[in-house]
Design a protein around this motif. Structure first.
Motif, short mmCIF file in Angstrom:
data_model
loop_
_atom_site.label_atom_id
_atom_site.label_comp_id
_atom_site.label_asym_id
_atom_site.label_seq_id
_atom_site.Cartn_x
_atom_site.Cartn_y
_atom_site.Cartn_z
N GLY A 190 3.35 28.30 -27.71
CA GLY A 190 4.78 27.60 -27.59
C GLY A 190 5.55 28.16 -29.13
O GLY A 190 6.23 27.24 -29.29
N LEU A 191 5.48 29.43 -29.24
CA LEU A 191 5.96 29.90 -30.61
C LEU A 191 7.61 29.83 -30.29
O LEU A 191 8.15 30.06 -29.42
CB LEU A 191 5.86 31.22 -30.72
N LYS A 192 8.21 29.49 -31.45
CA LYS A 192 9.65 29.29 -31.31
C LYS A 192 10.40 30.15 -32.35
O LYS A 192 9.75 30.63 -33.17
CB LYS A 192 10.34 27.82 -31.59
N ARG A 193 11.60 30.47 -32.15
CA ARG A 193 12.26 31.19 -33.36
C ARG A 193 12.17 30.34 -34.77
O ARG A 193 12.35 29.12 -34.63
CB ARG A 193 13.91 31.27 -32.87
N ASN A 194 12.06 31.30 -35.83
CA ASN A 194 11.86 30.70 -37.17
C ASN A 194 10.54 30.16 -37.57
O ASN A 194 10.09 29.86 -38.53
CB ASN A 194 13.01 29.81 -37.54
N ASP A 195 9.52 30.07 -36.23
CA ASP A 195 8.30 29.89 -36.93
C ASP A 195 7.74 30.78 -37.63
O ASP A 195 8.06 31.95 -37.57
CB ASP A 195 7.35 29.68 -35.51
N GLU A 196 6.79 30.38 -38.53
CA GLU A 196 6.25 31.42 -39.52
C GLU A 196 5.02 31.76 -38.92
O GLU A 196 4.03 30.72 -38.75
CB GLU A 196 6.17 30.93 -40.95
N ILE A 197 4.39 32.92 -38.84
CA ILE A 197 3.15 33.34 -38.41
C ILE A 197 2.64 33.96 -39.83
O ILE A 197 3.17 35.05 -40.37
CB ILE A 197 2.95 34.07 -37.27
N ILE A 198 1.10 33.47 -40.08
CA ILE A 198 0.55 34.15 -41.30
C ILE A 198 -0.84 34.44 -41.11
O ILE A 198 -1.41 33.77 -40.38
CB ILE A 198 0.59 33.02 -42.30
N PHE A 199 -1.06 35.76 -41.40
CA PHE A 199 -2.16 36.29 -41.06
C PHE A 199 -3.16 36.39 -42.44
O PHE A 199 -2.40 37.07 -43.33
CB PHE A 199 -2.10 37.83 -40.68
N THR A 200 -4.11 35.83 -42.78
CA THR A 200 -4.93 35.72 -43.78
C THR A 200 -6.55 36.64 -43.46
O THR A 200 -6.93 36.09 -42.66
CB THR A 200 -5.37 34.48 -44.51
N GLU A 201 -6.52 37.78 -44.23
CA GLU A 201 -7.70 38.30 -43.88
C GLU A 201 -8.85 37.82 -44.37
O GLU A 201 -8.97 37.09 -45.38
CB GLU A 201 -7.68 39.94 -44.89
N ILE A 202 -10.23 37.77 -43.50
CA ILE A 202 -11.34 37.43 -43.69
C ILE A 202 -12.13 38.63 -43.81
O ILE A 202 -12.35 39.49 -42.90
CB ILE A 202 -11.95 36.59 -42.66
N PRO A 203 -12.65 39.06 -45.08
CA PRO A 203 -13.29 40.19 -45.23
C PRO A 203 -14.59 40.21 -44.55
O PRO A 203 -15.39 39.18 -44.43
CB PRO A 203 -13.60 40.15 -46.67
N GLN A 204 -14.84 41.53 -43.86
CA GLN A 204 -15.91 41.74 -43.09
C GLN A 204 -16.94 42.77 -43.21
O GLN A 204 -17.43 43.38 -42.21
CB GLN A 204 -15.57 41.81 -41.39
N GLY A 205 -16.86 43.29 -44.38
CA GLY A 205 -17.50 44.54 -44.69
C GLY A 205 -17.07 45.64 -44.06
O GLY A 205 -15.76 45.73 -44.18
N ASN A 206 -17.81 46.63 -43.52
CA ASN A 206 -17.48 47.99 -42.97
C ASN A 206 -17.21 48.04 -41.57
O ASN A 206 -17.21 49.08 -40.74
CB ASN A 206 -18.68 48.85 -43.44
N ARG A 207 -16.63 46.96 -40.82
CA ARG A 207 -16.37 46.87 -39.34
C ARG A 207 -15.21 47.66 -39.24
O ARG A 207 -14.58 47.60 -40.18
CB ARG A 207 -16.29 45.43 -39.12
N PRO A 208 -15.20 48.44 -38.11
CA PRO A 208 -13.63 49.19 -37.82
C PRO A 208 -12.57 48.50 -37.51
O PRO A 208 -11.49 49.14 -37.35
CB PRO A 208 -14.35 50.05 -36.54
N TRP A 209 -12.63 47.18 -37.28
CA TRP A 209 -11.70 46.24 -37.02
C TRP A 209 -11.44 45.21 -38.15
O TRP A 209 -12.24 45.17 -39.00
CB TRP A 209 -11.72 45.62 -35.66
N LYS A 210 -10.16 44.57 -38.07
CA LYS A 210 -9.78 43.61 -39.24
C LYS A 210 -10.19 42.17 -38.71
O LYS A 210 -9.75 41.81 -37.69
CB LYS A 210 -8.40 43.75 -39.77
N ASN A 211 -10.44 41.14 -39.48
CA ASN A 211 -10.64 39.93 -39.01
C ASN A 211 -9.74 39.06 -40.08
O ASN A 211 -9.57 39.24 -41.11
CB ASN A 211 -12.03 39.25 -39.27
N PHE A 212 -8.86 38.49 -39.19
CA PHE A 212 -7.83 37.28 -39.95
C PHE A 212 -8.02 35.79 -39.53
O PHE A 212 -8.43 35.66 -38.31
CB PHE A 212 -6.42 37.99 -39.56
#
Length: 127
Positions: free
Chosen positions: A84-106
């Motif tokens: 139910g996202l709304k205008r002015n909501d803040e979305i924050i992505f924080t990286e979770i280190p996962q070694g050498n995987r080809p994708w990023k985890n957040f």
């Protein structure tokens, strides 16, 4: 020094009405450069876990533009609806280190401003 380290571990954005309508967030590449290597017109995938433990997969794309420079779009159609996202909501992505995987985890967190007893307070959206 701790503040600089913290900045390198996450990136965030307040959502605009246009982003909500398109269910896509736009970031200048400089905001996400610590997390992704720019490759024009390439897709990338992000695994993310929200505040209630649900896992999501976001698809991003690198864009090159002579007018605005390099930028990244991250698509979040079902996430936007379910949260139910709304205008002015803040979305924050924080990286979770996962070694050498080809994708990023957040970890993905949504913050919304509410007015309580005459004061503006930013609280985490827990849905």
């Amino acid at each position: 020094m701790e503040n600089q380290q913290e900045r390198r571990q996450n990136f965030s954005k307040r959502l605009t009405q246009i982003e909500l309508e398109n269910r896509m967030i736009l970031f200048s590449y400089t905001v996400v450069a610590d997390f992704f290597e720019f490759q024009a017109d390439h897709l990338f995938f992000m695994n993310a876990t929200d505040s209630v433990g649900k896992e999501w997969i976001f698809v991003g794309k690198f864009h090159a533009s002579d007018n605005v420079g390099n930028y990244v779009s991250i698509s979040l159609p079902w996430f936007a609806v379910e949260k139910g996202l709304k205008r002015n909501d803040e979305i924050i992505f924080t990286e979770i280190p996962q070694g050498n995987r080809p994708w990023k985890n957040f970890k993905v967190v949504i913050k919304r401003k509410i007015r309580l007893f005459g004061q503006d307070i930013w609280g985490e959206l827990m849905v």
